[in-house]
Write a protein that holds these residues in place. Structure first.
Motif, PDB file in Angstrom:
ATOM      1  N   THR A 183     -50.495 -37.304  -5.888  1.00 24.91           N
ATOM      2  CA  THR A 183     -51.858 -36.811  -5.674  1.00 24.91           C
ATOM      3  C   THR A 183     -52.509 -36.249  -6.929  1.00 24.91           C
ATOM      4  OG1 THR A 183     -51.144 -34.579  -5.076  1.00 24.91           O
ATOM      5  CG2 THR A 183     -51.266 -36.217  -3.289  1.00 24.91           C
ATOM      6  N   GLY A 184     -51.696 -35.839  -7.921  1.00 26.17           N
ATOM      7  CA  GLY A 184     -52.237 -35.219  -9.119  1.00 26.17           C
ATOM      8  C   GLY A 184     -52.597 -33.760  -8.964  1.00 26.17           C
ATOM      9  N   THR A 185     -52.275 -33.167  -7.821  1.00 23.16           N
ATOM     10  CA  THR A 185     -52.576 -31.754  -7.598  1.00 23.16           C
ATOM     11  C   THR A 185     -51.819 -30.880  -8.588  1.00 23.16           C
ATOM     12  OG1 THR A 185     -52.969 -32.113  -5.243  1.00 23.16           O
ATOM     13  CG2 THR A 185     -52.431 -29.868  -5.930  1.00 23.16           C
ATOM     14  N   VAL A 186     -52.518 -29.919  -9.184  1.00 27.84           N
ATOM     15  CA  VAL A 186     -51.896 -28.936 -10.068  1.00 27.84           C
ATOM     16  C   VAL A 186     -51.846 -27.622  -9.297  1.00 27.84           C
ATOM     17  CG1 VAL A 186     -52.050 -27.726 -12.275  1.00 27.84           C
ATOM     18  CG2 VAL A 186     -52.753 -30.118 -12.117  1.00 27.84           C
ATOM     19  N   HIS A 187     -50.652 -27.207  -8.923  1.00 29.21           N
ATOM     20  CA  HIS A 187     -50.499 -25.982  -8.143  1.00 29.21           C
ATOM     21  C   HIS A 187     -50.875 -24.770  -8.995  1.00 29.21           C
ATOM     22  CE1 HIS A 187     -48.407 -28.710  -5.522  1.00 29.21           C
ATOM     23  NE2 HIS A 187     -47.417 -28.872  -6.370  1.00 29.21           N
ATOM     24  N   ASP A 188     -51.595 -23.836  -8.411  1.00 28.58           N
ATOM     25  CA  ASP A 188     -52.021 -22.667  -9.175  1.00 28.58           C
ATOM     26  C   ASP A 188     -51.019 -21.518  -9.013  1.00 28.58           C
ATOM     27  OD1 ASP A 188     -52.639 -21.224  -6.785  1.00 28.58           O
ATOM     28  OD2 ASP A 188     -54.691 -21.986  -6.785  1.00 28.58           O
ATOM     29  N   ALA A 189     -51.240 -20.435  -9.740  1.00 25.38           N
ATOM     30  CA  ALA A 189     -50.285 -19.322  -9.763  1.00 25.38           C
ATOM     31  C   ALA A 189     -50.127 -18.688  -8.388  1.00 25.38           C
ATOM     32  CB  ALA A 189     -50.734 -18.278 -10.788  1.00 25.38           C
ATOM     33  N   ASP A 190     -51.211 -18.570  -7.645  1.00 31.37           N
ATOM     34  CA  ASP A 190     -51.117 -17.970  -6.314  1.00 31.37           C
ATOM     35  C   ASP A 190     -50.268 -18.843  -5.393  1.00 31.37           C
ATOM     36  OD1 ASP A 190     -52.660 -15.824  -7.078  1.00 31.37           O
ATOM     37  OD2 ASP A 190     -54.520 -16.633  -6.252  1.00 31.37           O
ATOM     38  N   ALA A 213     -46.003 -31.909 -16.523  1.00 34.38           N
ATOM     39  CA  ALA A 213     -46.651 -30.655 -16.894  1.00 34.38           C
ATOM     40  C   ALA A 213     -47.620 -30.754 -18.070  1.00 34.38           C
ATOM     41  CB  ALA A 213     -45.589 -29.590 -17.176  1.00 34.38           C
ATOM     42  N   PRO A 214     -47.301 -31.481 -19.148  1.00 37.76           N
ATOM     43  CA  PRO A 214     -48.248 -31.498 -20.274  1.00 37.76           C
ATOM     44  C   PRO A 214     -49.522 -32.298 -20.005  1.00 37.76           C
ATOM     45  CG  PRO A 214     -46.004 -32.046 -21.000  1.00 37.76           C
ATOM     46  CD  PRO A 214     -46.033 -32.137 -19.497  1.00 37.76           C
ATOM     47  N   VAL A 215     -49.524 -33.137 -18.941  1.00 39.12           N
ATOM     48  CA  VAL A 215     -50.641 -34.052 -18.736  1.00 39.12           C
ATOM     49  C   VAL A 215     -51.569 -33.510 -17.663  1.00 39.12           C
ATOM     50  CG1 VAL A 215     -51.306 -36.468 -18.471  1.00 39.12           C
ATOM     51  CG2 VAL A 215     -48.984 -35.902 -19.194  1.00 39.12           C
ATOM     52  N   VAL A 216     -52.385 -32.553 -18.041  1.00 42.71           N
ATOM     53  CA  VAL A 216     -53.405 -32.026 -17.139  1.00 42.71           C
ATOM     54  C   VAL A 216     -54.758 -32.175 -17.814  1.00 42.71           C
ATOM     55  CG1 VAL A 216     -51.827 -30.402 -16.019  1.00 42.71           C
ATOM     56  CG2 VAL A 216     -53.155 -29.664 -18.002  1.00 42.71           C
ATOM     57  N   ALA A 220     -58.197 -27.841 -17.366  1.00 41.16           N
ATOM     58  CA  ALA A 220     -57.256 -27.296 -16.385  1.00 41.16           C
ATOM     59  C   ALA A 220     -56.080 -26.646 -17.108  1.00 41.16           C
ATOM     60  CB  ALA A 220     -56.747 -28.401 -15.460  1.00 41.16           C
ATOM     61  N   GLY A 221     -55.380 -25.783 -16.413  1.00 38.56           N
ATOM     62  CA  GLY A 221     -54.187 -25.151 -16.952  1.00 38.56           C
ATOM     63  C   GLY A 221     -52.992 -25.445 -16.076  1.00 38.56           C
ATOM     64  N   PHE A 222     -51.822 -25.480 -16.678  1.00 39.75           N
ATOM     65  CA  PHE A 222     -50.586 -25.668 -15.936  1.00 39.75           C
ATOM     66  C   PHE A 222     -49.831 -24.348 -15.877  1.00 39.75           C
ATOM     67  CE2 PHE A 222     -45.969 -26.293 -16.186  1.00 39.75           C
ATOM     68  CZ  PHE A 222     -45.758 -26.874 -14.943  1.00 39.75           C
ATOM     69  N   VAL A 223     -49.282 -24.035 -14.713  1.00 36.83           N
ATOM     70  CA  VAL A 223     -48.488 -22.818 -14.528  1.00 36.83           C
ATOM     71  C   VAL A 223     -47.039 -23.217 -14.270  1.00 36.83           C
ATOM     72  CG1 VAL A 223     -48.162 -20.725 -13.165  1.00 36.83           C
ATOM     73  CG2 VAL A 223     -50.477 -21.611 -13.548  1.00 36.83           C
ATOM     74  N   ALA A 325     -56.548 -32.920 -11.205  1.00 39.12           N
ATOM     75  CA  ALA A 325     -56.455 -32.331 -12.535  1.00 39.12           C
ATOM     76  C   ALA A 325     -55.163 -32.681 -13.259  1.00 39.12           C
ATOM     77  CB  ALA A 325     -56.578 -30.809 -12.444  1.00 39.12           C
ATOM     78  N   GLY A 326     -54.190 -33.276 -12.555  1.00 32.42           N
ATOM     79  CA  GLY A 326     -52.899 -33.501 -13.178  1.00 32.42           C
ATOM     80  C   GLY A 326     -52.445 -34.944 -13.124  1.00 32.42           C
ATOM     81  N   THR A 327     -51.533 -35.290 -13.998  1.00 31.69           N
ATOM     82  CA  THR A 327     -50.922 -36.608 -14.170  1.00 31.69           C
ATOM     83  C   THR A 327     -51.960 -37.621 -14.645  1.00 31.69           C
ATOM     84  OG1 THR A 327     -51.205 -37.665 -11.976  1.00 31.69           O
ATOM     85  CG2 THR A 327     -49.415 -36.058 -12.201  1.00 31.69           C
ATOM     86  N   TYR A 328     -51.518 -38.861 -14.869  1.00 31.97           N
ATOM     87  CA  TYR A 328     -52.460 -39.945 -15.165  1.00 31.97           C
ATOM     88  C   TYR A 328     -52.408 -40.988 -14.046  1.00 31.97           C
ATOM     89  CZ  TYR A 328     -48.087 -41.590 -17.378  1.00 31.97           C
ATOM     90  OH  TYR A 328     -46.782 -41.919 -17.655  1.00 31.97           O
ATOM     91  N   LEU A 329     -52.251 -40.478 -12.818  1.00 32.42           N
ATOM     92  CA  LEU A 329     -52.141 -41.322 -11.644  1.00 32.42           C
ATOM     93  C   LEU A 329     -53.271 -41.007 -10.681  1.00 32.42           C
ATOM     94  CD1 LEU A 329     -48.326 -40.667 -11.242  1.00 32.42           C
ATOM     95  CD2 LEU A 329     -49.381 -42.691 -12.278  1.00 32.42           C
ATOM     96  N   ALA A 330     -53.735 -42.024  -9.973  1.00 32.64           N
ATOM     97  CA  ALA A 330     -54.805 -41.853  -8.986  1.00 32.64           C
ATOM     98  C   ALA A 330     -54.283 -42.290  -7.625  1.00 32.64           C
ATOM     99  CB  ALA A 330     -56.029 -42.678  -9.375  1.00 32.64           C
ATOM    100  N   TRP A 331     -54.533 -41.471  -6.604  1.00 28.28           N
ATOM    101  CA  TRP A 331     -54.057 -41.732  -5.248  1.00 28.28           C
ATOM    102  C   TRP A 331     -55.264 -42.169  -4.420  1.00 28.28           C
ATOM    103  CZ3 TRP A 331     -49.853 -42.991  -2.991  1.00 28.28           C
ATOM    104  CH2 TRP A 331     -49.556 -42.677  -1.664  1.00 28.28           C
ATOM    105  N   LEU A 332     -55.243 -43.422  -3.970  1.00 32.45           N
ATOM    106  CA  LEU A 332     -56.400 -44.014  -3.307  1.00 32.45           C
ATOM    107  C   LEU A 332     -56.111 -44.242  -1.828  1.00 32.45           C
ATOM    108  CD1 LEU A 332     -57.365 -46.748  -5.963  1.00 32.45           C
ATOM    109  CD2 LEU A 332     -57.923 -44.306  -5.933  1.00 32.45           C
ATOM    110  N   ASP A 333     -56.960 -43.718  -0.978  1.00 33.68           N
ATOM    111  CA  ASP A 333     -56.858 -43.905   0.463  1.00 33.68           C
ATOM    112  C   ASP A 333     -57.655 -45.154   0.825  1.00 33.68           C
ATOM    113  OD1 ASP A 333     -56.908 -43.850   3.205  1.00 33.68           O
ATOM    114  OD2 ASP A 333     -57.561 -41.767   3.376  1.00 33.68           O
ATOM    115  N   CYS A 334     -56.932 -46.230   1.101  1.00 27.97           N
ATOM    116  CA  CYS A 334     -57.575 -47.512   1.379  1.00 27.97           C
ATOM    117  C   CYS A 334     -57.607 -47.844   2.866  1.00 27.97           C
ATOM    118  CB  CYS A 334     -56.832 -48.625   0.639  1.00 27.97           C
ATOM    119  SG  CYS A 334     -56.758 -48.401  -1.154  1.00 27.97           S
TER     120      CYS A 334
END
Length: 392
Positions: A183-190, A213-216, A220-223, A325-334
């Protein structure tokens, strides 16, 4: 099939430096699995030349004949410096790391420390298919905790999974994918702090796969998971592999929180023999000297996220895509296209575009595809054109 547009060389964007003819000379999985009339936007390889510092480090080692067994802590020290500079994280302690062959094999070794045969491993589906394959192969059972509708952690779902995982009194681990693939979701600190608290409540051990982790996104920031309160007994697997396109030069690091250091020290010594010495040299150079190249790739991926959103809106408006915000992947709902559980099959057969089928990512993946954004804008544009043509 119309000819594929040629990329325009761009010295500032590594994703635009190689032509399709250049890429087809490669002998890696991405470029040799399908016939030459197929555009491969599936497996996580990037269409980029090596970062110059990485290429120089490798060629210097080869010139010296420095191709023996790996030794030392240079990789761990480079990662610690990178974490301090990029993530403002001082907690990556070299003495609490172990070299492992790659992230997935490192996950296997860590799970062996924390769980036994028949124990549960919780995952957030849809998720990277090897999570299922490797866990099953090591005789653990997968317990799914589906993500929420927005692709973020659903904590009610996660708590149910934790409760189920420990119901028989066995040990359990939570294999956290951060940033999340696909999904590319970047989980936040909370969110990560809430994960740590919930894991502590149920006695579940957290193992974080942080390979992306480095690819955001640039904004965006990575935690790091181990940086949040309550994560002291967690473990993380990190690598320069995805960010610098080094899958063929395998090396990774297992990192322990302070309360897990003794467990990490029990990884068998022979595991450290698995990484490639050249891989460690390459990963170390990437982390130390490849920052400018990485930022150029991140900018290129940001541009491609926006490009893909526009192309889909124009040519395939039924496809649901939420730029992440994360990865270089796209998740497509077809699913609205009516192509069944495996739309990737239709795009391949009718459009000659190879994408990753969503069903392999577990519950919630059917009817989806994963698309690799780490290519030139020209190839991305042509891929969407072909996908749209496959429906006519």
């Amino acid at each position: 099939m119309d000819p594929v547009p040629r990329a325009t060389p761009d010295d500032t964007n590594p994703l635009r430096r190689l032509s399709l003819d250049d890429l087809r000379l490669r002998t890696s999985m991405k470029w040799r699995t399908y016939p030459d009339d197929v555009l491969p936007l599936w497996v996580a390889e990037m269409d980029v030349p090596l970062a110059v510092p990485v290429a120089e480090a490798i060629t210097d080692a080869v010139a010296l004949g420095d191709t023996g067994y790996p030794a030392g802590t240079a990789y761990a020290r480079a990662l610690a410096d990178f974490a301090r500079a990029r993530w403002d994280w001082e907690g990556l302690v070299v003495e609490r790391t172990a070299i492992v062959p790659d992230v997935m094999l490192g996950i296997v070794e860590v799970l062996k420390l924390l769980t036994g045969p028949g124990d549960a491993v919780v995952v957030n589906c849809p998720v990277y298919p090897p999570f299922y394959q490797f866990v099953a192969h090591m005789d653990r059972r997968v317990v799914e905790a589906p993500l929420g509708e927005t692709g973020r952690i659903d904590f009610a779902s996660l708590e149910r999974a934790f409760r189920h995982a420990v119901a028989d009194g066995g040990r359990a681990a939570y294999l956290l994918c951060s940033p999340h693939n696909p999904t590319g979701t970047v989980h936040d600190a909370d969110e990560l702090s809430a994960v740590a608290a919930l894991a502590e409540r149920y006695g579940v051990r957290v193992v974080a796969d942080e390979i992306h982790a480095p690819v955001v996104a640039l904004d965006a920031g990575f935690v790091p998971y181990l940086s949040v309160p309550g994560a002291e007994n967690g473990l993380s697997l990190m690598s320069a592999s995805k960010a610098w396109n080094l899958a063929g030069l395998n090396a990774a690091l297992a990192v322990a929180g302070p309360a897990a250091a003794d467990e990490l020290a029990r990884i068998p010594e022979e595991v450290s023999h698995g990484p490639s010495h050249l891989g460690i040299i390459a990963h170390t150079a990437a982390l130390r000297d490849g920052g400018d190249w990485l930022d150029a790739v991140r900018a290129g991926v940001d541009d491609n996220r926006r490009l893909l959103a526009g192309l889909l809106a124009e040519r395939l408006p039924e496809v649901r895509y939420r730029p992440a915000a994360g990865t270089y992947l796209a998740w497509l709902d077809c699913r609205p296209l009516g192509l069944g559980d495996d739309p990737a099959a239709a795009f391949l057969e009718r459009g000659r575009v190879a994408l990753s089928p969503g069903a392999g990512f577990g519950t919630g993946g059917a009817g989806h595809v994963r698309l690799n954004l780490a290519t030139s804008p020209e190839l991305l544009t042509e891929a969407v054109r072909r996908m749209a043509a496959a429906l006519t």
